[in-house]
Design a protein around this motif. Structure first.
Motif, mmCIF file in Angstrom:
data_model
loop_
_atom_site.group_PDB
_atom_site.id
_atom_site.type_symbol
_atom_site.label_atom_id
_atom_site.label_comp_id
_atom_site.label_asym_id
_atom_site.label_seq_id
_atom_site.Cartn_x
_atom_site.Cartn_y
_atom_site.Cartn_z
ATOM 1 N N LEU A 246 23.352 28.616 85.987
ATOM 2 C CA LEU A 246 22.883 29.638 85.048
ATOM 3 C C LEU A 246 21.397 29.496 84.790
ATOM 4 C CD1 LEU A 246 23.205 31.823 82.828
ATOM 5 C CD2 LEU A 246 23.916 29.982 81.270
ATOM 6 N N ALA A 247 20.962 28.269 84.517
ATOM 7 C CA ALA A 247 19.553 28.032 84.208
ATOM 8 C C ALA A 247 18.665 28.363 85.405
ATOM 9 C CB ALA A 247 19.346 26.583 83.781
ATOM 10 N N LYS A 248 19.079 27.953 86.588
ATOM 11 C CA LYS A 248 18.266 28.199 87.783
ATOM 12 C C LYS A 248 18.120 29.691 88.058
ATOM 13 C CE LYS A 248 19.015 23.813 90.197
ATOM 14 N NZ LYS A 248 19.645 23.133 91.358
ATOM 15 N N ALA A 254 12.669 34.670 85.876
ATOM 16 C CA ALA A 254 11.539 34.643 84.936
ATOM 17 C C ALA A 254 10.268 34.063 85.563
ATOM 18 C CB ALA A 254 11.918 33.838 83.698
ATOM 19 N N GLY A 255 10.299 33.761 86.862
ATOM 20 C CA GLY A 255 9.093 33.319 87.538
ATOM 21 C C GLY A 255 8.807 31.834 87.473
ATOM 22 N N TYR A 256 9.830 31.014 87.239
ATOM 23 C CA TYR A 256 9.648 29.564 87.239
ATOM 24 C C TYR A 256 9.725 29.039 88.669
ATOM 25 C CZ TYR A 256 10.398 29.422 82.148
ATOM 26 O OH TYR A 256 10.293 29.609 80.799
ATOM 27 N N VAL A 257 9.049 27.927 88.922
ATOM 28 C CA VAL A 257 9.194 27.212 90.194
ATOM 29 C C VAL A 257 9.773 25.836 89.881
ATOM 30 C CG1 VAL A 257 7.386 28.422 91.437
ATOM 31 C CG2 VAL A 257 6.773 26.446 90.044
ATOM 32 N N ARG A 376 4.772 27.913 85.672
ATOM 33 C CA ARG A 376 6.001 27.508 84.967
ATOM 34 C C ARG A 376 6.759 26.518 85.845
ATOM 35 N NH1 ARG A 376 5.981 33.187 85.363
ATOM 36 N NH2 ARG A 376 5.055 34.212 83.530
ATOM 37 N N LEU A 377 6.706 25.236 85.466
ATOM 38 C CA LEU A 377 7.363 24.173 86.232
ATOM 39 C C LEU A 377 8.697 23.820 85.580
ATOM 40 C CD1 LEU A 377 4.326 21.775 86.836
ATOM 41 C CD2 LEU A 377 5.124 23.645 88.284
ATOM 42 N N ALA A 378 9.803 23.938 86.327
ATOM 43 C CA ALA A 378 11.141 23.692 85.782
ATOM 44 C C ALA A 378 11.824 22.557 86.520
ATOM 45 C CB ALA A 378 11.989 24.955 85.880
ATOM 46 N N GLU A 379 12.630 21.800 85.777
ATOM 47 C CA GLU A 379 13.353 20.667 86.366
ATOM 48 C C GLU A 379 14.520 20.286 85.478
ATOM 49 O OE1 GLU A 379 12.570 16.054 87.848
ATOM 50 O OE2 GLU A 379 11.181 16.994 86.452
ATOM 51 N N TYR A 380 15.662 19.990 86.113
ATOM 52 C CA TYR A 380 16.747 19.341 85.371
ATOM 53 C C TYR A 380 16.522 17.841 85.508
ATOM 54 C CZ TYR A 380 20.124 22.415 83.204
ATOM 55 O OH TYR A 380 20.751 23.258 82.324
ATOM 56 N N GLY A 381 15.562 17.315 84.764
ATOM 57 C CA GLY A 381 15.177 15.921 84.901
ATOM 58 C C GLY A 381 16.039 14.999 84.058
ATOM 59 N N THR A 382 16.420 13.865 84.630
ATOM 60 C CA THR A 382 17.196 12.868 83.887
ATOM 61 C C THR A 382 16.248 11.960 83.113
ATOM 62 O OG1 THR A 382 18.900 12.885 85.589
ATOM 63 C CG2 THR A 382 18.917 11.037 84.050
ATOM 64 N N CYS A 383 16.486 11.854 81.817
ATOM 65 C CA CYS A 383 15.670 10.996 80.949
ATOM 66 C C CYS A 383 16.545 9.902 80.347
ATOM 67 C CB CYS A 383 15.026 11.822 79.831
ATOM 68 S SG CYS A 383 13.892 13.085 80.440
#
Length: 667
Positions: A246-248, A254-257, A376-383
């Motif tokens: 969904l997020a991707k 919306a123009g995110y990379v 717009r930089l997007a990531e499902y990053g693990t923290c």
């Protein structure tokens, strides 16, 4: 496998958070319900003191859910004591005691508590600033150090209930004595209290830890993996994948990379960002790792520092200046500079506690022009965050979290449109998940704490706060402004949502950053051919997988909409004869060809038992197939929680299921 505190939280885990004392202005702003709960806390303390006169008292504030009071006494409270305490509170209410305020000098207050042996109150007396009146409130024989406010009489407190007992370290410090904390709640009338109690019972029924275990969504293994580190089981993995999908999709439109960053970084990264040393207690301890060439270069710096320390020592003892003409002050300055350089040299690595510094380095990896913005930089990053063990709570508070993160780099002129677009993405998600009630908490800075809690940029604070405020107002978004709660680098929005049963959750954040990009030297070439620092918007509309899925489990009570359900369809046969089973298998295969998560139950069990198994597993849609259905090329549709919806043509049902999933319908 051992279940840890996430699955079985210990009610006696000691609270380690010190309550911040309210200012007089904050007290004056307390609404009627908070005053009522504050008064109920005093009544509970008075009741305890009647029953156990040896009790020593600490504090008893109102809370969002009710109130509590901390006690030190040999008797160990248990739920069996609650009826006795409540009965004594009823007597106090019936006596209709007046809450009377008196003011004493500091010496009089100290003498009072010394005489009573109330050592904790003596400590709290020291919290009252010089010049502020030292006030007491008395109801009946009970008197307490308190700045108020209260209701007029104990008889005004008509609906209350004791809830639980826990332990709490004095001042939230585990080195201090452990007190007993009695929790309760109070409402204006019995109807409000009864409704609240019912909601709490429903909340227990929807507890994501219980439902997660029943549905096989996730597990914790403190023995081999570690506390607060969730293991996603296959069905829980479906939820993670669907949210990420969904997020991707939304972010692509919306123009995110999309980018990817490592799970750890050098200490220099977090010192430059400003997270160290201030955020160190929430980060895992560093790892020491030096490459051979780095080790040699650091050894050279260490030797230089040793020489300078020796020189400083000789200068302290010398009468005349040294041949190089260096002063002691200059040498000490050079030592401090070398120590900073050594600490930043690179041998210490930290697990990533936040994605933003990594994304800043991605921005810096290539030359940027105003034509590249917004980026717009997007990531499902693990923290990874080292939450205290007593604060871990299922999926809601964990130590490893996958964040729906993105950072938008833009010009000041682009800011309003970008910030508005982020808020519109929130609203889109609210509609998908059927969230009708929400509020955005707009957190601003405190001018008095610039250079301490907040970056010392007064003009930028006012400018960016005004920009955020205008976007919220122009967008017609429901928000409330909260002072002194901003991030250290800029104003922020916390997104509050209410679940289907009215429970409030903080699920996401949207932050403005005007400080950290400059620390990393981020710049873009503007139209006038000058370098300028971009604004950065930190946003995470779905928060983390862990917290958001925990919220969704409770919101839906595990009865997920079709698109999100771990098992979307189960095909059930009325018997197990070969033609019937072959037809049913064909239905499953057709569904799976459309990427529908479908399973089949072709056993000889009776159909009522098959339906019960599917209902218990919270399968969204059941397709029941008998001989007549096979002959007619149909299926009988049954939806979890809605019952039998009748027979329909097979192709029509499958097409409708596929369309519902594609559209992510909320029912």
């Amino acid at each position: 496998m051992n279940n840890d505190a996430e699955n079985n939280p210990q009610p006696m885990a000691a609270a380690k958070t010190e309550v911040q004392r309210k200012t007089l202005d904050q007290r004056e702003q307390m609404n009627e319900l908070m005053r009522l709960r504050h008064s109920a806390a005093h009544m509970m303390a008075a009741a305890v003191c009647r029953l156990w006169p040896e009790a020593r008292l600490d504090i008893g504030p109102p809370t969002e859910e009710g109130f509590y009071y901390d006690f030190d006494l040999p008797h160990r409270f248990s739920p069996e004591d609650f009826p006795r305490i409540e009965e004594e509170m009823r007597k106090i209410a019936k006596e209709n005691q007046v809450f009377e305020k008196t003011v004493r000098t500091r010496e009089e207050a100290r003498a009072h508590f010394v005489a009573k042996g109330q050592t904790y109150k003596l400590e709290r007396l020291g919290d009252i600033p010089e010049g502020e009146a030292i006030s007491f409130f008395q109801n009946g024989e009970f008197i307490d150090l308190c700045a108020g406010p209260h209701v007029m009489r104990t008889g005004n407190v008509k609906a209350y209930k004791l809830l639980s007992v826990a332990s709490a370290y004095f001042r939230g410090n585990e080195k201090n004595p452990q007190l007993q904390r009695l929790y309760g709640t109070a409402f204006r009338n019995k109807e409000e209290l009864e409704n609240w109690v019912k909601m709490q019972e429903e909340a227990k029924r929807r507890d994501h830890r219980r439902i997660g275990q029943e549905m096989g969504l996730f597990a914790f293994d403190s023995e081999y993996v570690g506390p607060g580190l969730a293991l996603w089981l296959p069905k829980g993995g479906v939820l993670v994948e669907e949210l990420e999908k969904l997020a991707k999709e939304a972010e692509f439109q919306a123009g995110y990379v999309r980018v990817r960053t490592p799970h750890l970084a050098k200490e220099k990264m977090y010192r430059t960002s400003g997270h160290l040393p201030y955020y160190a207690e929430s980060m895992f301890p560093p790892m020491e790792m030096l490459e051979e060439d780095e080790r040699k270069r650091r050894d050279v710096l260490v030797e230089k520092r040793a020489d300078l320390i020796q020189l400083a020592d000789s200068l302290e003892k010398a009468v005349s200046p040294n041949p190089a003409g260096l002063t002691l002050e200059q040498v000490r300055h050079d030592i401090a500079k070398l120590e900073t350089e050594i600490s930043l040299f690179g041998g210490r690595y930290y697990l990533k506690a936040m994605n933003c510094p990594h994304h800043h380095r991605i921005f810096a990896a290539e030359p940027r022009s105003y034509r590249d913005l917004p980026l717009r930089l997007a990531e499902y990053g693990t923290c990874y965050r080292y939450e205290q063990s007593g604060e871990l709570f299922g999926l809601m508070r964990v130590r490893a979290l996958q964040m729906n993160d993105a950072h938008i780099y833009c010009t000041a002129e682009q800011f309003a449109d970008e910030f508005r677009a982020v808020n519109e993405m929130y609203l889109k998600y609210f509609k998908i998940f059927g969230l009708d009630k929400y509020q955005m908490r707009f957190s601003t800075h405190d001018p008095a704490r610039l250079g301490q809690k907040f970056v010392n940029e007064p003009e930028l604070w006012l400018k960016t706060e005004d920009m955020v405020r205008r976007v919220l107002i122009e967008s017609g978004i429901n928000f409330v402004e909260v002072p002194n709660e901003a991030a250290f680098y800029g104003p922020k929005i916390d997104v509050q949502v209410w679940s289907a049963i009215g429970r409030e959750f903080t699920i996401a954040t949207n932050q403005v950053d005007f400080a950290v990009p400059a620390r990393f030297g981020l710049a873009y070439r503007d139209r006038d051919n000058t370098d300028k620092v971009p604004l950065c918007i930190h946003r995470a509309p779905l928060g983390t997988h862990e917290r958001f899925i925990g919220f969704l489990i409770e919101h839906y009570a595990g009865n997920f909409p079709l698109w999100l359900a771990p098992e979307q369809v189960r095909v059930l046969t009325l018997g197990d004869d070969e033609p019937l089973v072959a037809y049913a298998r064909g239905v499953v295969e057709e569904l799976r060809s459309h990427f529908v998560r479908a399973e089949g139950d072709y056993t000889t069990n009776k159909i009522n038992g098959k339906v019960q198994d599917a209902e218990k597993a919270r399968v969204h849609t059941m397709l029941v197939i008998g001989g007549r259905d096979r002959e007619a090329g149909a299926v009988s549709v049954r939806v979890h929680g809605k019952g039998n919806l009748g027979a329909r043509p097979r192709g029509e049902v499958i097409a409708d299921l596929v369309q519902s999933i594609r559209e992510r319908r909320s029912h």
